[in-house]
Design an enzyme around this catalytic site. Sequence first.
Site, short mmCIF file in Angstrom:
data_model
loop_
_atom_site.label_atom_id
_atom_site.label_comp_id
_atom_site.label_asym_id
_atom_site.label_seq_id
_atom_site.Cartn_x
_atom_site.Cartn_y
_atom_site.Cartn_z
N VAL A 1 0.81 -1.23 0.00
CA VAL A 1 0.00 0.00 0.00
C VAL A 1 0.84 1.28 0.00
O VAL A 1 0.32 2.36 -0.26
CB VAL A 1 -1.01 0.05 1.17
CG1 VAL A 1 -2.02 -1.07 1.07
CG2 VAL A 1 -0.30 0.04 2.53
N TYR B 1 4.38 5.52 14.78
CA TYR B 1 3.07 4.88 14.69
C TYR B 1 1.97 5.87 15.10
O TYR B 1 1.00 6.09 14.38
CB TYR B 1 3.05 3.65 15.60
CG TYR B 1 1.78 2.84 15.52
CD1 TYR B 1 1.57 1.95 14.48
CD2 TYR B 1 0.80 2.96 16.49
CE1 TYR B 1 0.41 1.20 14.40
CE2 TYR B 1 -0.36 2.22 16.43
CZ TYR B 1 -0.55 1.33 15.38
OH TYR B 1 -1.71 0.60 15.32
N SER C 1 1.61 8.69 12.68
CA SER C 1 0.98 8.28 11.42
C SER C 1 -0.53 8.14 11.60
O SER C 1 -1.31 8.56 10.76
CB SER C 1 1.59 6.97 10.91
OG SER C 1 1.19 5.87 11.71
P1 NAD Z 1 -1.89 -7.61 11.54
O1 NAD Z 1 -0.41 -7.49 11.64
O2 NAD Z 1 -2.57 -8.82 12.09
O3 NAD Z 1 -2.33 -7.48 10.00
C1 NAD Z 1 -1.83 -6.45 9.18
C2 NAD Z 1 -1.82 -6.93 7.74
O4 NAD Z 1 -1.34 -5.85 6.91
C3 NAD Z 1 -0.88 -8.12 7.49
O5 NAD Z 1 -1.53 -9.12 6.74
C4 NAD Z 1 0.27 -7.51 6.68
O6 NAD Z 1 0.88 -8.41 5.76
C5 NAD Z 1 -0.44 -6.37 5.96
N1 NAD Z 1 0.50 -5.32 5.54
C6 NAD Z 1 1.54 -4.81 6.25
N2 NAD Z 1 2.20 -3.90 5.50
C7 NAD Z 1 1.55 -3.85 4.31
C8 NAD Z 1 1.75 -3.11 3.12
N3 NAD Z 1 2.78 -2.26 3.01
N4 NAD Z 1 0.91 -3.29 2.09
C9 NAD Z 1 -0.11 -4.17 2.17
N5 NAD Z 1 -0.35 -4.91 3.27
C10 NAD Z 1 0.47 -4.75 4.32
O7 NAD Z 1 -2.44 -6.27 12.20
P2 NAD Z 1 -3.89 -5.85 12.74
O8 NAD Z 1 -3.83 -5.82 14.21
O9 NAD Z 1 -4.97 -6.60 12.06
O10 NAD Z 1 -3.87 -4.33 12.28
C11 NAD Z 1 -4.65 -3.81 11.22
C12 NAD Z 1 -4.72 -2.28 11.38
O11 NAD Z 1 -5.30 -1.95 12.65
C13 NAD Z 1 -3.34 -1.61 11.35
O12 NAD Z 1 -3.43 -0.40 10.61
C14 NAD Z 1 -3.07 -1.33 12.81
O13 NAD Z 1 -2.19 -0.25 12.99
C15 NAD Z 1 -4.47 -1.03 13.32
N6 NAD Z 1 -4.61 -1.19 14.78
C16 NAD Z 1 -4.44 -2.40 15.39
C17 NAD Z 1 -4.56 -2.49 16.79
C18 NAD Z 1 -4.38 -3.80 17.51
O14 NAD Z 1 -4.40 -3.81 18.73
N7 NAD Z 1 -4.19 -4.91 16.84
C19 NAD Z 1 -4.85 -1.36 17.54
C20 NAD Z 1 -5.01 -0.14 16.89
C21 NAD Z 1 -4.87 -0.07 15.51
#
Ligand code: NAD
Length: 249
Positions: free
Chosen positions: A67, A153, A156
């Site tokens: 992305v 983080y 962003s």
């Molecule tokens: P995760 O690591 O389980 O999944 C993230 C996915 O994004 C992975 O499949 C990875 O391969 C993909 N990814 C990473 N870089 C990429 C790129 N450059 N292009 C395309 N795909 C890419 O994480 P998650 O917990 O499901 O997080 C999803 C979103 O939620 C993120 O933006 C994260 O910052 C946000 N978030 C998560 C939490 C939490 O507690 N898990 C809390 C707040 C925000």
Amino acid sequence: MPGRLRYKSALITGAGSGIGLESSILFAQEGANVLLVDVNIENAEKAAKLVSERFPNVKAIAWKADVSKENEVEAAVKKAVEEFGRLDVVFNNAGIMHPADDHALNTEERIWDLTMNINLKGVWWGCKYAIQAMRENPTDTREGFASTPQLAYTASKGAVLAMTRELAMVHAREGIRLNSLCPGPLKTPLLMDFLNTDEKKQRRLVHLPMGRFGEAVELAQAALFLASDESSYITGTDFKVDGGLSSAY
Ligand code: NAD
């Protein structure tokens, strides 16, 4: 209420794991065709297989894209339109939290740039190409939302909130809605790899009013609500799914 996304098509980034995976399953369950975008194509393919087996009446297609690369996001949106004929929903969910010590005094420019390029610029590219595609949709109902919610983080994600509000205002009269989803700590690889000892997990749990980490599906349910017509009067919001964390102090 099955069928909330019937006849719609959605593009979900980061669809191979965690929140993106659970959202892909829920969106398909509710009738949407889904383009499952991930830089990790093996995981995206596994997700597409799982979704197709469970919901054979919808199309679920894996697509490799980083992305942070404009041309790859453009190609992903083009693919969704080619396959499904239109694009109704984009979930700019892909994001990273770098495992290194990302304190202002000892972080590195490389970590800052990587995080910004994926978490912030990636959302920009997603919005840029999705809005163009949505403008070409034959009807007036379109939904879009960006995910949001260490130094790089947090910066962003803060910028994503501001960008979402700005874009939501600019596109409100076109029927294109944009909302930020703000998760609390969820039990996904992103956070569990970061809190990689019981002690670290316990320290975080102390601050959670509900006393537990959230499940990815609990965020996916909110994503589904924002993607459906049930949220038709909601745009420009920071939608919190955090087990009460933001009200704790
Ligand atoms: P995760 O690591 O389980 O999944 C993230 C996915 O994004 C992975 O499949 C990875 O391969 C993909 N990814 C990473 N870089 C990429 C790129 N450059 N292009 C395309 N795909 C890419 O994480 P998650 O917990 O499901 O997080 C999803 C979103 O939620 C993120 O933006 C994260 O910052 C946000 N978030 C998560 C939490 C939490 O507690 N898990 C809390 C707040 C925000």
